[in-house]
Design an enzyme around this catalytic site. Structure first.
Site, mmCIF file in Angstrom:
data_model
loop_
_atom_site.group_PDB
_atom_site.id
_atom_site.type_symbol
_atom_site.label_atom_id
_atom_site.label_comp_id
_atom_site.label_asym_id
_atom_site.label_seq_id
_atom_site.Cartn_x
_atom_site.Cartn_y
_atom_site.Cartn_z
ATOM 1 N N ASN A 40 34.151 -27.390 -23.988
ATOM 2 C CA ASN A 40 33.999 -26.116 -24.171
ATOM 3 C C ASN A 40 34.467 -25.684 -25.674
ATOM 4 O O ASN A 40 35.577 -26.030 -26.253
ATOM 5 C CB ASN A 40 34.794 -25.236 -23.420
ATOM 6 C CG ASN A 40 34.374 -23.523 -23.350
ATOM 7 O OD1 ASN A 40 33.400 -23.231 -23.961
ATOM 8 N ND2 ASN A 40 35.001 -22.733 -22.926
ATOM 9 N N HIS A 125 37.489 -15.501 -9.557
ATOM 10 C CA HIS A 125 38.253 -14.633 -10.525
ATOM 11 C C HIS A 125 37.971 -13.297 -10.095
ATOM 12 O O HIS A 125 37.024 -12.870 -10.478
ATOM 13 C CB HIS A 125 37.833 -15.073 -11.960
ATOM 14 C CG HIS A 125 38.249 -16.363 -12.522
ATOM 15 N ND1 HIS A 125 38.337 -16.694 -13.744
ATOM 16 C CD2 HIS A 125 38.662 -17.692 -11.789
ATOM 17 C CE1 HIS A 125 38.761 -18.161 -13.835
ATOM 18 N NE2 HIS A 125 38.638 -18.792 -12.604
ATOM 19 N N ARG A 150 41.888 -15.124 -7.402
ATOM 20 C CA ARG A 150 42.957 -15.091 -8.755
ATOM 21 C C ARG A 150 42.769 -13.715 -9.320
ATOM 22 O O ARG A 150 41.655 -13.119 -9.611
ATOM 23 C CB ARG A 150 42.208 -16.135 -9.913
ATOM 24 C CG ARG A 150 43.249 -16.259 -10.986
ATOM 25 C CD ARG A 150 42.589 -17.209 -12.090
ATOM 26 N NE ARG A 150 41.993 -16.561 -13.147
ATOM 27 C CZ ARG A 150 41.613 -16.988 -14.319
ATOM 28 N NH1 ARG A 150 41.954 -18.068 -14.802
ATOM 29 N NH2 ARG A 150 40.963 -16.243 -15.258
ATOM 30 N N TYR A 162 42.503 -12.560 -22.710
ATOM 31 C CA TYR A 162 41.726 -13.408 -22.161
ATOM 32 C C TYR A 162 41.747 -13.705 -20.891
ATOM 33 O O TYR A 162 42.669 -13.471 -20.288
ATOM 34 C CB TYR A 162 42.162 -14.710 -22.865
ATOM 35 C CG TYR A 162 41.418 -15.907 -22.746
ATOM 36 C CD1 TYR A 162 40.359 -16.040 -23.069
ATOM 37 C CD2 TYR A 162 41.961 -17.068 -21.688
ATOM 38 C CE1 TYR A 162 39.246 -16.973 -22.881
ATOM 39 C CE2 TYR A 162 41.349 -18.148 -21.618
ATOM 40 C CZ TYR A 162 39.980 -18.064 -22.305
ATOM 41 O OH TYR A 162 39.135 -19.182 -21.794
ATOM 42 N N ASP A 229 47.036 -16.874 -13.749
ATOM 43 C CA ASP A 229 46.720 -18.049 -14.761
ATOM 44 C C ASP A 229 47.796 -17.111 -15.795
ATOM 45 O O ASP A 229 47.073 -16.216 -16.561
ATOM 46 C CB ASP A 229 45.371 -18.083 -14.854
ATOM 47 C CG ASP A 229 45.318 -19.232 -15.894
ATOM 48 O OD1 ASP A 229 46.233 -19.880 -16.490
ATOM 49 O OD2 ASP A 229 44.246 -19.650 -15.963
ATOM 50 N N HIS A 231 47.621 -18.974 -18.714
ATOM 51 C CA HIS A 231 47.193 -19.654 -19.957
ATOM 52 C C HIS A 231 48.157 -19.989 -20.943
ATOM 53 O O HIS A 231 48.020 -19.802 -22.194
ATOM 54 C CB HIS A 231 46.392 -18.460 -20.585
ATOM 55 C CG HIS A 231 45.053 -18.205 -19.858
ATOM 56 N ND1 HIS A 231 44.058 -19.175 -19.501
ATOM 57 C CD2 HIS A 231 44.457 -17.005 -19.375
ATOM 58 C CE1 HIS A 231 43.247 -18.572 -18.566
ATOM 59 N NE2 HIS A 231 43.492 -17.295 -18.619
ATOM 60 N N GLU A 255 49.681 -20.564 -12.662
ATOM 61 C CA GLU A 255 48.953 -21.403 -13.331
ATOM 62 C C GLU A 255 49.464 -21.691 -14.765
ATOM 63 O O GLU A 255 49.445 -20.476 -15.280
ATOM 64 C CB GLU A 255 47.326 -21.357 -13.033
ATOM 65 C CG GLU A 255 46.882 -22.305 -13.926
ATOM 66 C CD GLU A 255 45.155 -21.951 -13.796
ATOM 67 O OE1 GLU A 255 44.733 -21.138 -12.939
ATOM 68 O OE2 GLU A 255 44.441 -22.222 -14.585
ATOM 69 N N GLU A 281 44.767 -28.488 -16.484
ATOM 70 C CA GLU A 281 43.178 -28.342 -17.110
ATOM 71 C C GLU A 281 42.850 -28.581 -18.292
ATOM 72 O O GLU A 281 41.771 -29.140 -18.505
ATOM 73 C CB GLU A 281 42.794 -26.882 -16.761
ATOM 74 C CG GLU A 281 43.175 -25.881 -17.818
ATOM 75 C CD GLU A 281 42.934 -24.305 -17.552
ATOM 76 O OE1 GLU A 281 42.824 -23.809 -16.314
ATOM 77 O OE2 GLU A 281 42.393 -23.873 -18.408
ATOM 78 N N ARG A 302 45.665 -29.747 -11.530
ATOM 79 C CA ARG A 302 44.480 -28.885 -11.953
ATOM 80 C C ARG A 302 43.320 -29.542 -12.847
ATOM 81 O O ARG A 302 42.485 -28.850 -13.478
ATOM 82 C CB ARG A 302 45.088 -27.726 -12.839
ATOM 83 C CG ARG A 302 45.787 -26.841 -12.118
ATOM 84 C CD ARG A 302 44.747 -25.600 -11.478
ATOM 85 N NE ARG A 302 44.212 -24.854 -12.435
ATOM 86 C CZ ARG A 302 42.841 -24.482 -12.398
ATOM 87 N NH1 ARG A 302 41.962 -24.870 -11.134
ATOM 88 N NH2 ARG A 302 42.317 -23.743 -13.273
ATOM 89 N N HIS A 331 39.825 -27.968 -11.739
ATOM 90 C CA HIS A 331 39.428 -26.803 -12.547
ATOM 91 C C HIS A 331 38.023 -26.679 -12.517
ATOM 92 O O HIS A 331 37.033 -27.525 -12.831
ATOM 93 C CB HIS A 331 39.850 -27.222 -14.187
ATOM 94 C CG HIS A 331 39.817 -26.208 -15.321
ATOM 95 N ND1 HIS A 331 39.336 -26.795 -16.373
ATOM 96 C CD2 HIS A 331 39.718 -24.975 -15.158
ATOM 97 C CE1 HIS A 331 39.311 -25.536 -17.243
ATOM 98 N NE2 HIS A 331 39.608 -24.663 -16.630
ATOM 99 N N ASP A 335 32.289 -23.500 -17.825
ATOM 100 C CA ASP A 335 32.198 -24.527 -18.600
ATOM 101 C C ASP A 335 32.087 -25.949 -18.183
ATOM 102 O O ASP A 335 31.842 -26.861 -18.969
ATOM 103 C CB ASP A 335 33.092 -24.405 -19.774
ATOM 104 C CG ASP A 335 34.739 -24.279 -19.582
ATOM 105 O OD1 ASP A 335 35.127 -22.901 -19.160
ATOM 106 O OD2 ASP A 335 35.243 -25.188 -19.719
ATOM 107 N N GLU A 358 38.619 -24.077 -7.596
ATOM 108 C CA GLU A 358 38.439 -22.994 -8.516
ATOM 109 C C GLU A 358 36.765 -22.864 -8.359
ATOM 110 O O GLU A 358 35.870 -23.798 -8.558
ATOM 111 C CB GLU A 358 38.762 -23.148 -9.885
ATOM 112 C CG GLU A 358 38.553 -22.208 -10.742
ATOM 113 C CD GLU A 358 39.267 -22.179 -12.223
ATOM 114 O OE1 GLU A 358 39.257 -23.331 -12.687
ATOM 115 O OE2 GLU A 358 39.115 -21.126 -12.728
ATOM 116 N N TRP A 421 47.050 -19.200 -25.759
ATOM 117 C CA TRP A 421 46.171 -18.307 -25.177
ATOM 118 C C TRP A 421 46.191 -18.438 -23.709
ATOM 119 O O TRP A 421 45.707 -18.150 -22.793
ATOM 120 C CB TRP A 421 44.894 -18.210 -25.690
ATOM 121 C CG TRP A 421 43.918 -19.312 -25.730
ATOM 122 C CD1 TRP A 421 44.081 -20.246 -26.816
ATOM 123 C CD2 TRP A 421 43.545 -20.139 -24.700
ATOM 124 N NE1 TRP A 421 43.311 -21.406 -26.454
ATOM 125 C CE2 TRP A 421 43.122 -21.394 -25.240
ATOM 126 C CE3 TRP A 421 43.055 -19.863 -23.340
ATOM 127 C CZ2 TRP A 421 42.544 -22.464 -24.507
ATOM 128 C CZ3 TRP A 421 42.385 -20.933 -22.615
ATOM 129 C CH2 TRP A 421 42.120 -22.214 -23.152
#
Ligand code: KDG
Ligand code: MG
Length: 421
Positions: A40, A125, A150, A162, A229, A231, A255, A281, A302, A331, A335, A358, A421
């Site tokens: 991605n 999600h 999630r 995000y 998550d 991030h 996560e 991930e 993950r 994961h 993407d 996921e 992020w």
């Protein structure tokens, strides 16, 4: 020369809603295998790596020799690991497993040991800028049949966060007017895309998130598996604080609470909270997990098949984790293409230590290019019974979607510092 010798290989770049890189390998007797190579925001780096450095080495090799080809590409490069190399190797590996299963005339999971279960529990999600939006999103996903959710939330005082759905039609790949609950990479025609810059405030986030889980538990009850998550945004101390504050809400996992490249951070987190932890991930090798697994610092691995060297390497990771009682939670964002997701689903059916999968639904446009045989029943995903991976690519449809550069957002703190992020 065996009839399973590799006759040709081709990189297909297409952008049906978002960018995907696919490797198509064809054997002398015409068996075709597909592999996902999508990284991605850095897609073309893998496309060029494949075209210039990998495809020239494949012609004439026996497609059946999957392990040997994996080692040949990995050790032969001299430069170990890295997302670009490992995504390229992953694509070759997936395509070869696809071919082998087609030659055997079996769905891939049969070659991975057969079924350990009838379907893979999938989480979706849900997100909202406020509690009302979040509850709507959770209800929508429950109505779609999901049995694990999630939860991501907006934070008072922050314009955007995000992973939290906003309005669509803003170049994120969603249909106009739809919400999106997947993580966008912003697109922009003609190479003018730039990462969106968002402001982040950890203290505001840490104050707000526990109250959201309190509200979700009281609305949706104690049974629903909930995930969150972070991030990679927190220091070990902040992550420990978050973990502790979420303990009353019985999360399935927290996560990416700390930056993934520092495995020792999770020692501190582990020492201070019992919240189940998931990470990986952004990893691309089983070696990235060595400390985390042998010291039992995580509960779920993950990785994505696309970013961790393919089916061959992901199976080794899962087997390594299983010795320590650690489960998988591969994961599966949008993407990862339907080809990569198919590989996950075959592994999910076969692996004894499967935990959860996921699942972010691909757009209609994506599913017109990549034709899958997936089934979704009672919150569980199944890859279907087609031979091989079970995904076909419609080359004419793929040609209609030209590559469009896209970037993940950048987070900045109030003082302007770039943050995770
Ligand atoms: O490419 C980055 C996304 O795949 C990532 O942000 C999604 O964090 C993610 C997740 O858990 O699906
Ligand atoms: Mg994540």
């Amino acid at each position: 020369m065996p009839t399973t010798a590799i006759a040709s290989a081709e990189v297909i770049v297409t952008s049906p809603g978002r960018n995907f890189v696919t490797l198509q390998i064809t054997t002398d007797d015409g068996v075709v295998g597909l592999g996902d190579a999508t990284l991605n925001g850095r897609e073309l780096a893998v496309a060029v790596y494949l075209a210039d450095h990998v495809i020239p080495l494949l012609k004439g090799r026996d497609a059946m020799d999957i392990e040997d080809t994996w080692q040949y590409l990995y050790r032969g490069a001299y430069w170990r690991r890295g997302p670009v190399t490992m995504a390229a190797i992953a694509a070759v590996d997936m395509a070869l497993w696809d071919i082998k299963a087609k030659v055997a005339e079996l769905p891939l999971y049969q070659l991975l040991g057969g079924r350990s279960r009838m379907g893979a529990l999938a989480y979706a999600h849900a997100s909202g800028r406020d509690t009302e939006e979040l509850f709507d999103s959770i209800r929508e996903h429950l109505d779609l049949g999901y049995r694990a959710i999630r939860v991501q939330t907006g934070v008072p005082g922050l314009d955007s966060v995000y992973g939290v759905a906003a309005s669509a039609g803003d170049g994120d790949g969603a249909e106009d007017g739809d919400r999106y609950d997947y993580e966008p990479a912003r697109r922009g025609a003609g190479g003018r895309a730039r990462p969106v810059e968002e402001t982040w405030d950890t203290r505001a986030y840490l104050r707000h998130v526990p109250s959201v889980f309190e509200a979700v538990r009281s609305e949706f009850g104690a049974e629903l598996p909930l995930l969150h998550d972070a991030h990679h945004r927190l220091t070990p101390r902040e992550a420990a604080q978050l973990g502790r504050s979420l303990e009353p809400y019985d999360l399935f996992w927290l996560e990416d609470c700390t930056p993934a490249e520092d495995p020792t951070a999770l020692r501190y987190v582990r020492d201070h909270t019992t919240v189940p932890l998931a990470i990986g991930e952004v990893f691309n090798s089983v070696h990235d997990y060595q400390t985390l697994i042998t010291e039992r610092l995580v509960d779920y691995v993950r990785s994505a098949v696309t970013h961790t060297g393919g089916i061959t390497h992901l199976k080794k990771l899962a087997d390594f984790a299983s010795i320590y009682g650690i489960k998988t939670g591969f994961h599966g964002p949008t993407d990862v293409s339907p080809v990569g997701q198919a590989a996950h689903l075959h592994l999910d059916l076969a692996l004894h230590n499967f935990g959860i999968q996921e699942h972010m639904r691909h757009s209609e446009a994506t599913l017109e290019v990549f034709r899958t045989s997936f089934r979704f029943e009672d919150g569980r995903l199944h890859p279907g019974e087609r031979i091989g991976l079970g995904v076909e690519i419609d080359r004419d449809a793929a040609r209609e979607h030209a590559y469009d550069p896209a970037y993940l957002p950048i987070n900045r703190l109030a003082d302007g510092t770039v943050h995770d992020w």
